[in-house]
Write a protein that holds these residues in place. Structure first.
Motif, PDB file in Angstrom:
ATOM      1  N   PHE A  51     -43.430 -64.600 -58.771  1.00  0.00           N
ATOM      2  CA  PHE A  51     -44.595 -64.959 -59.567  1.00  0.00           C
ATOM      3  C   PHE A  51     -45.719 -65.454 -58.669  1.00  0.00           C
ATOM      4  O   PHE A  51     -46.869 -65.049 -58.821  1.00  0.00           O
ATOM      5  CB  PHE A  51     -44.243 -66.014 -60.625  1.00  0.00           C
ATOM      6  CG  PHE A  51     -45.383 -66.287 -61.563  1.00  0.00           C
ATOM      7  CD1 PHE A  51     -45.611 -65.458 -62.650  1.00  0.00           C
ATOM      8  CD2 PHE A  51     -46.251 -67.345 -61.343  1.00  0.00           C
ATOM      9  CE1 PHE A  51     -46.663 -65.681 -63.516  1.00  0.00           C
ATOM     10  CE2 PHE A  51     -47.310 -67.573 -62.197  1.00  0.00           C
ATOM     11  CZ  PHE A  51     -47.523 -66.743 -63.290  1.00  0.00           C
ATOM     12  N   GLN A  55     -49.207 -63.508 -58.228  1.00  0.00           N
ATOM     13  CA  GLN A  55     -50.403 -64.276 -58.571  1.00  0.00           C
ATOM     14  C   GLN A  55     -51.385 -64.313 -57.405  1.00  0.00           C
ATOM     15  O   GLN A  55     -52.593 -64.200 -57.591  1.00  0.00           O
ATOM     16  CB  GLN A  55     -50.011 -65.689 -58.982  1.00  0.00           C
ATOM     17  CG  GLN A  55     -51.137 -66.476 -59.600  1.00  0.00           C
ATOM     18  CD  GLN A  55     -50.648 -67.796 -60.161  1.00  0.00           C
ATOM     19  OE1 GLN A  55     -49.694 -68.382 -59.640  1.00  0.00           O
ATOM     20  NE2 GLN A  55     -51.284 -68.258 -61.211  1.00  0.00           N
ATOM     21  N   LEU A  62     -50.906 -59.623 -64.003  1.00  0.00           N
ATOM     22  CA  LEU A  62     -50.311 -60.611 -64.899  1.00  0.00           C
ATOM     23  C   LEU A  62     -50.935 -60.639 -66.291  1.00  0.00           C
ATOM     24  O   LEU A  62     -50.470 -61.373 -67.155  1.00  0.00           O
ATOM     25  CB  LEU A  62     -50.399 -62.002 -64.264  1.00  0.00           C
ATOM     26  CG  LEU A  62     -49.661 -62.149 -62.933  1.00  0.00           C
ATOM     27  CD1 LEU A  62     -49.900 -63.522 -62.338  1.00  0.00           C
ATOM     28  CD2 LEU A  62     -48.170 -61.888 -63.106  1.00  0.00           C
ATOM     29  N   GLN A  75     -46.335 -56.878 -74.311  1.00  0.00           N
ATOM     30  CA  GLN A  75     -46.437 -57.734 -73.134  1.00  0.00           C
ATOM     31  C   GLN A  75     -46.068 -56.936 -71.895  1.00  0.00           C
ATOM     32  O   GLN A  75     -45.471 -55.877 -71.987  1.00  0.00           O
ATOM     33  CB  GLN A  75     -45.519 -58.947 -73.269  1.00  0.00           C
ATOM     34  CG  GLN A  75     -44.038 -58.612 -73.313  1.00  0.00           C
ATOM     35  CD  GLN A  75     -43.176 -59.862 -73.352  1.00  0.00           C
ATOM     36  OE1 GLN A  75     -43.650 -60.958 -73.117  1.00  0.00           O
ATOM     37  NE2 GLN A  75     -41.901 -59.701 -73.644  1.00  0.00           N
ATOM     38  N   LEU A  88     -43.053 -61.693 -68.081  1.00  0.00           N
ATOM     39  CA  LEU A  88     -43.666 -62.187 -66.843  1.00  0.00           C
ATOM     40  C   LEU A  88     -43.055 -63.483 -66.342  1.00  0.00           C
ATOM     41  O   LEU A  88     -42.989 -63.717 -65.139  1.00  0.00           O
ATOM     42  CB  LEU A  88     -45.172 -62.381 -67.048  1.00  0.00           C
ATOM     43  CG  LEU A  88     -45.995 -61.111 -67.136  1.00  0.00           C
ATOM     44  CD1 LEU A  88     -47.440 -61.438 -67.475  1.00  0.00           C
ATOM     45  CD2 LEU A  88     -45.920 -60.333 -65.845  1.00  0.00           C
ATOM     46  N   GLU A  89     -42.594 -64.339 -67.249  1.00  0.00           N
ATOM     47  CA  GLU A  89     -42.025 -65.619 -66.839  1.00  0.00           C
ATOM     48  C   GLU A  89     -40.781 -65.445 -65.966  1.00  0.00           C
ATOM     49  O   GLU A  89     -40.449 -66.317 -65.167  1.00  0.00           O
ATOM     50  CB  GLU A  89     -41.710 -66.489 -68.064  1.00  0.00           C
ATOM     51  CG  GLU A  89     -40.567 -65.987 -68.932  1.00  0.00           C
ATOM     52  CD  GLU A  89     -40.934 -64.844 -69.882  1.00  0.00           C
ATOM     53  OE1 GLU A  89     -40.004 -64.280 -70.487  1.00  0.00           O
ATOM     54  OE2 GLU A  89     -42.129 -64.496 -69.994  1.00  0.00           O
ATOM     55  N   THR A  90     -40.118 -64.295 -66.060  1.00  0.00           N
ATOM     56  CA  THR A  90     -38.915 -64.072 -65.250  1.00  0.00           C
ATOM     57  C   THR A  90     -39.239 -63.845 -63.780  1.00  0.00           C
ATOM     58  O   THR A  90     -38.356 -63.989 -62.934  1.00  0.00           O
ATOM     59  CB  THR A  90     -38.103 -62.877 -65.780  1.00  0.00           C
ATOM     60  OG1 THR A  90     -38.914 -61.717 -65.760  1.00  0.00           O
ATOM     61  CG2 THR A  90     -37.599 -63.145 -67.183  1.00  0.00           C
ATOM     62  N   ALA A  92     -40.789 -65.798 -61.944  1.00  0.00           N
ATOM     63  CA  ALA A  92     -40.605 -67.092 -61.275  1.00  0.00           C
ATOM     64  C   ALA A  92     -39.160 -67.310 -60.862  1.00  0.00           C
ATOM     65  O   ALA A  92     -38.884 -68.128 -59.971  1.00  0.00           O
ATOM     66  CB  ALA A  92     -41.074 -68.223 -62.181  1.00  0.00           C
ATOM     67  N   SER A  93     -38.220 -66.591 -61.452  1.00  0.00           N
ATOM     68  CA  SER A  93     -36.808 -66.767 -61.104  1.00  0.00           C
ATOM     69  C   SER A  93     -36.330 -65.767 -60.058  1.00  0.00           C
ATOM     70  O   SER A  93     -35.158 -65.780 -59.684  1.00  0.00           O
ATOM     71  CB  SER A  93     -35.944 -66.647 -62.365  1.00  0.00           C
ATOM     72  OG  SER A  93     -36.006 -65.325 -62.872  1.00  0.00           O
TER      73      SER A  93
END
Length: 151
Positions: A51, A55, A62, A75, A88-90, A92-93
């Motif tokens: 992420f 970014q 994004l 999405q 998209l939040e995944t 970060a993992s």
């Protein structure tokens, strides 16, 4: 008089044709593909996760490009090695270590590849096959490579 006008028209048409011919973008070749993030780009800076990398390097990936439905807007989906991983939040993992490239597919290309429900596009993450990154010049990780290379 007509021959001169005909030659002038031919030269003008030829000049326009030559100027419209597509040539490789030198800026794109210098700065890399705008639809991809390479392993080298990820290694240049120590990002904590994908992420952060996306970014910093391609923030436009994004955001979705408009809505296809107000009731259930689509999405941007994340795929890891062609398997749907999540939204998209995944990102970060997912650590950057082991990632070979990250590509973006627009809604049309993503829908053609994965079907309906991908109108906002896809971020596709490509990783090293299991165990492929663990070897250096054919020597398993953890082994002293200098000792292994000496006969």
């Amino acid at each position: 008089m007509i021959k001169i006008e005909l030659r002038l028209a031919t030269i003008t048409l030829l000049a326009l044709t030559v100027s419209c011919v597509s040539t490789p973008r030198s800026a794109g070749a210098r700065h890399g593909d705008a639809a991809a993030i390479t392993e080298e780009q990820l290694a240049q800076r120590h990002y904590q996760n994908l992420f952060e990398a996306v970014q910093a390097l391609r923030s436009n990936w994004l955001s979705s490009r408009g809505t296809d439905s107000f009731q259930t807007p689509s999405q941007v989906w994340v795929y890891v090695d062609d398997t749907r991983f999540g939204g998209l939040e995944t990102l970060a993992s997912i650590p950057t270590l082991g990632v070979t490239s990250v590509t973006h597919l627009n809604g049309i290309d993503a829908t053609a590849r994965w079907g309906l429900g991908h109108a906002a596009g896809v971020i596709s993450v490509h990783t090293w096959p299991a165990g492929a990154r663990d070897t250096v010049a054919g020597v398993p990780a953890g082994k002293d490579t200098a000792a292994a290379r000496t006969p």
